[in-house]
Design a protein around this motif. Structure first.
Motif, PDB file in Angstrom:
ATOM      1  N   GLY A 129       0.814  -1.206   0.000  1.00  0.00           N
ATOM      2  CA  GLY A 129       0.000   0.000   0.000  1.00  0.00           C
ATOM      3  C   GLY A 129       0.848   1.257   0.000  1.00  0.00           C
ATOM      4  N   GLY A 130       0.284   2.333   0.542  1.00  0.00           N
ATOM      5  CA  GLY A 130       0.949   3.621   0.494  1.00  0.00           C
ATOM      6  C   GLY A 130       2.282   3.665   1.210  1.00  0.00           C
ATOM      7  N   SER A 131       2.426   2.921   2.295  1.00  0.00           N
ATOM      8  CA  SER A 131       3.692   2.930   3.035  1.00  0.00           C
ATOM      9  C   SER A 131       4.817   2.350   2.195  1.00  0.00           C
ATOM     10  CB  SER A 131       3.548   2.132   4.336  1.00  0.00           C
ATOM     11  OG  SER A 131       2.585   2.719   5.192  1.00  0.00           O
ATOM     12  N   THR A 132       4.537   1.224   1.538  1.00  0.00           N
ATOM     13  CA  THR A 132       5.559   0.562   0.732  1.00  0.00           C
ATOM     14  C   THR A 132       5.899   1.369  -0.515  1.00  0.00           C
ATOM     15  OG1 THR A 132       4.785  -1.580   1.516  1.00  0.00           O
ATOM     16  CG2 THR A 132       6.132  -1.572  -0.468  1.00  0.00           C
ATOM     17  N   ILE A 133       4.866   1.836  -1.200  1.00  0.00           N
ATOM     18  CA  ILE A 133       5.108   2.614  -2.415  1.00  0.00           C
ATOM     19  C   ILE A 133       5.796   3.933  -2.066  1.00  0.00           C
ATOM     20  CG2 ILE A 133       3.957   3.816  -4.327  1.00  0.00           C
ATOM     21  CD1 ILE A 133       1.875   1.483  -4.212  1.00  0.00           C
ATOM     22  N   GLY A 134       5.449   4.504  -0.919  1.00  0.00           N
ATOM     23  CA  GLY A 134       6.113   5.725  -0.468  1.00  0.00           C
ATOM     24  C   GLY A 134       7.599   5.507  -0.225  1.00  0.00           C
ATOM     25  N   LEU A 135       7.955   4.344   0.301  1.00  0.00           N
ATOM     26  CA  LEU A 135       9.368   4.041   0.520  1.00  0.00           C
ATOM     27  C   LEU A 135      10.094   3.935  -0.813  1.00  0.00           C
ATOM     28  CD1 LEU A 135      11.805   3.261   2.233  1.00  0.00           C
ATOM     29  CD2 LEU A 135      10.940   0.896   2.277  1.00  0.00           C
ATOM     30  N   GLY A 136       9.477   3.275  -1.787  1.00  0.00           N
ATOM     31  CA  GLY A 136      10.102   3.190  -3.104  1.00  0.00           C
ATOM     32  C   GLY A 136      10.347   4.564  -3.698  1.00  0.00           C
ATOM     33  N   LYS A 137       9.392   5.460  -3.525  1.00  0.00           N
ATOM     34  CA  LYS A 137       9.529   6.811  -4.054  1.00  0.00           C
ATOM     35  C   LYS A 137      10.638   7.573  -3.324  1.00  0.00           C
ATOM     36  CE  LYS A 137       5.339   8.666  -5.024  1.00  0.00           C
ATOM     37  NZ  LYS A 137       3.890   8.911  -4.856  1.00  0.00           N
ATOM     38  N   ALA A 138      10.738   7.359  -2.022  1.00  0.00           N
ATOM     39  CA  ALA A 138      11.782   8.034  -1.250  1.00  0.00           C
ATOM     40  C   ALA A 138      13.174   7.575  -1.684  1.00  0.00           C
ATOM     41  CB  ALA A 138      11.588   7.778   0.242  1.00  0.00           C
ATOM     42  N   ILE A 139      13.303   6.286  -2.031  1.00  0.00           N
ATOM     43  CA  ILE A 139      14.582   5.793  -2.542  1.00  0.00           C
ATOM     44  C   ILE A 139      14.868   6.410  -3.902  1.00  0.00           C
ATOM     45  CG2 ILE A 139      15.827   3.744  -3.339  1.00  0.00           C
ATOM     46  CD1 ILE A 139      14.219   2.134  -1.254  1.00  0.00           C
ATOM     47  N   ALA A 140      13.867   6.408  -4.776  1.00  0.00           N
ATOM     48  CA  ALA A 140      14.042   6.970  -6.121  1.00  0.00           C
ATOM     49  C   ALA A 140      14.387   8.454  -6.073  1.00  0.00           C
ATOM     50  CB  ALA A 140      12.772   6.760  -6.940  1.00  0.00           C
ATOM     51  N   LEU A 141      13.874   9.147  -5.074  1.00  0.00           N
ATOM     52  CA  LEU A 141      14.196  10.562  -4.913  1.00  0.00           C
ATOM     53  C   LEU A 141      15.696  10.753  -4.743  1.00  0.00           C
ATOM     54  CD1 LEU A 141      13.123  13.513  -4.430  1.00  0.00           C
ATOM     55  CD2 LEU A 141      13.090  12.938  -1.988  1.00  0.00           C
ATOM     56  N   ARG A 142      16.333   9.785  -4.094  1.00  0.00           N
ATOM     57  CA  ARG A 142      17.755   9.901  -3.778  1.00  0.00           C
ATOM     58  C   ARG A 142      18.677   9.328  -4.857  1.00  0.00           C
ATOM     59  NH1 ARG A 142      14.626   9.905   0.566  1.00  0.00           N
ATOM     60  NH2 ARG A 142      15.322  10.824   2.546  1.00  0.00           N
ATOM     61  N   ASN A 143      18.187   8.301  -5.582  1.00  0.00           N
ATOM     62  CA  ASN A 143      19.109   7.669  -6.534  1.00  0.00           C
ATOM     63  C   ASN A 143      18.526   7.469  -7.938  1.00  0.00           C
ATOM     64  OD1 ASN A 143      17.367   5.498  -6.283  1.00  0.00           O
ATOM     65  ND2 ASN A 143      18.832   4.153  -5.261  1.00  0.00           N
ATOM     66  N   ASP A 144      17.314   7.995  -8.184  1.00  0.00           N
ATOM     67  CA  ASP A 144      16.691   7.893  -9.522  1.00  0.00           C
ATOM     68  C   ASP A 144      16.423   6.454  -9.958  1.00  0.00           C
ATOM     69  OD1 ASP A 144      16.271  10.559 -10.299  1.00  0.00           O
ATOM     70  OD2 ASP A 144      18.375  10.787 -10.861  1.00  0.00           O
ATOM     71  N   ALA A 145      16.302   5.526  -9.032  1.00  0.00           N
ATOM     72  CA  ALA A 145      16.051   4.132  -9.397  1.00  0.00           C
ATOM     73  C   ALA A 145      14.685   3.987 -10.068  1.00  0.00           C
ATOM     74  CB  ALA A 145      16.100   3.246  -8.154  1.00  0.00           C
ATOM     75  N   PRO A 146      14.585   3.272 -11.180  1.00  0.00           N
ATOM     76  CA  PRO A 146      13.279   3.001 -11.803  1.00  0.00           C
ATOM     77  C   PRO A 146      12.396   2.188 -10.853  1.00  0.00           C
ATOM     78  CG  PRO A 146      15.079   2.497 -13.311  1.00  0.00           C
ATOM     79  CD  PRO A 146      15.696   2.715 -11.961  1.00  0.00           C
ATOM     80  N   GLN A 147      11.090   2.457 -10.899  1.00  0.00           N
ATOM     81  CA  GLN A 147      10.161   1.799  -9.994  1.00  0.00           C
ATOM     82  C   GLN A 147       9.024   1.112 -10.741  1.00  0.00           C
ATOM     83  OE1 GLN A 147       8.900   4.523  -6.580  1.00  0.00           O
ATOM     84  NE2 GLN A 147       9.717   5.944  -8.087  1.00  0.00           N
ATOM     85  N   LEU A 148       8.664  -0.054 -10.248  1.00  0.00           N
ATOM     86  CA  LEU A 148       7.445  -0.729 -10.665  1.00  0.00           C
ATOM     87  C   LEU A 148       6.610  -0.922  -9.405  1.00  0.00           C
ATOM     88  CD1 LEU A 148       7.115  -3.691 -13.126  1.00  0.00           C
ATOM     89  CD2 LEU A 148       5.795  -3.640 -11.018  1.00  0.00           C
TER      90      LEU A 148
END
Length: 355
Positions: free
Chosen positions: A95-114
């Motif tokens: 849910g939102g907690s998990t997807i939010g964590l993925g976004k927070a990581i991508a904010l720092r390293n530009d990692a692609p997300q699914l």
């Protein structure tokens, strides 16, 4: 006459249906990723391990520590694990907690997300990331955090518990409600908002008191409505409701979806006099002459919390919440005034039904 407006579509690929979790591997390949780190909450870590087994060598590991409100210390641990694992991208299952964590990581390293949502929270369709540190939740908007691909699998929601079904559904509805009268409102989002709100309210009602997973068609309609509401949040804007929820969640560590469920009727009642056209749209979407009361009743009839008191917020925190909410100016169709806002939060704390 249609008023002038600006509409910007966010670039993301959406796959919707039943059994679509099986397509995650081919979507990872489509993104050109050799290995991905899977994110979950502790509660869903077993599901993450099953997905890792499905992906085989493409899985670089499972990080199962995602938490509400995206604490910065959790993000830092996840980022260190991402770098250690040699992953090239992220799969956020939850849910939102998990997807939010993925976004927070991508904010720092530009990692692609699914993203593979398992609730109706909607974070997967927005370029917005919220983070909590030192009891303050802050948000920022940047295309860097928008997932490249979102896989909606209705099957993953069939057994979503009743309270999470209703509260994450109302959380999604709140995105669409504010999009109708936010600063970035436009006719396209208005159509999506009406459709999304109507689909979710109908689906939640059809799911009924028992057998929450017994109606795949209702679950499909609920997930479809949640997607539309999430698009509204991602392409539109927010106002008082979301601001208050961020303050309450970050300051008092209140549960995210439940807080949105409690606040929505009261924030809408606050703004209603200033947005007559939006209220007409919401009356059509809800089939009610009083949308604020309809949202309250949806929660009350389902037996989920309707007061901040039930969520553990202390009554003496009301003034603190008002003070924090007023610290930084932001858009709202009705001027933000300390006393009316205190009245709003007092009513929400007590669980009063809006007139």
């Amino acid at each position: 006459m249609t008023a002038p407006f600006t509409y910007t579509a966010n670039p993301s690929r959406v796959i919707f249906g039943s059994g679509t979790l099986a397509r995650v591997g081919e979507e990872i390949e489509r993104l050109g990723l050799d290995r991905v780190m899977i994110l979950t909450t502790p509660y869903q870590a077993e599901e993450g391990q099953r997905l890792a087994a499905q992906l085989g060598d493409r899985a670089a590991g499972v990080f199962g520590e995602a938490a509400m409100h995206t604490p910065v210390d959790v993000t830092e641990r996840a980022l260190a694990e991402f770098e250690r694992s040699g992953a090239a991208g992220i799969v956020s299952l939850g849910g939102g907690s998990t997807i939010g964590l993925g976004k927070a990581i991508a904010l720092r390293n530009d990692a692609p997300q699914l993203a593979v949502p398992t609730t109706y929270a909607g974070s997967e369709m927005t370029p917005i990331v919220g983070q909590t540190e030192n009891e303050r939740k802050t948000t920022q908007r940047t295309p860097k955090v928008l997932p490249e691909t979102v896989v909606y699998d209705v099957d993953l929601t069939l057994h979503l518990p009743r309270e999470m079904t209703v509260t994450s559904g109302i959380n999604a509805i709140a995105h669409a409600v504010e999009a109708i009268y936010a600063e970035g409102a436009n006719p396209v989002l208005g159509l999506m908002a009406e459709e999304g709100i109507g689909a979710l309210m109908s689906a939640i009602g059809r799911l009924g008191e028992e057998g929450m997973g017994a109606d795949p068609e209702a679950r499909s309609d609920a997930l479809y409505g949640a997607w539309l509401c999430a698009v509204c949040l991602g392409q539109g804007g927010v106002a008082l409701h979301h601001k208050l929820c961020h303050v309450l969640g970050g300051t008092f560590d209140l549960p995210h979806a439940q807080t949105h469920t409690v606040i929505l009727p009261h924030a809408l009642a606050y703004n209603a006099p200033a947005v007559p056209d939006a209220m007409e749209q919401l009356k059509r979407a809800t089939g009610s002459a009083s949308p604020a009361a309809a949202f309250y009743d949806l929660a009350a009839d389902a037996g989920v919390p309707t007061s901040l008191r039930e969520l553990g917020m202390p009554e003496d925190g009301i003034d603190q919440a008002v003070e924090i909410a007023l610290e930084n100016p932001y858009y709202n169709p009705r001027p933000l005034e300390p006393e009316p806002m205190r009245d709003l939060l007092a009513a929400a704390w007590a669980g009063e039904r809006p007139a």
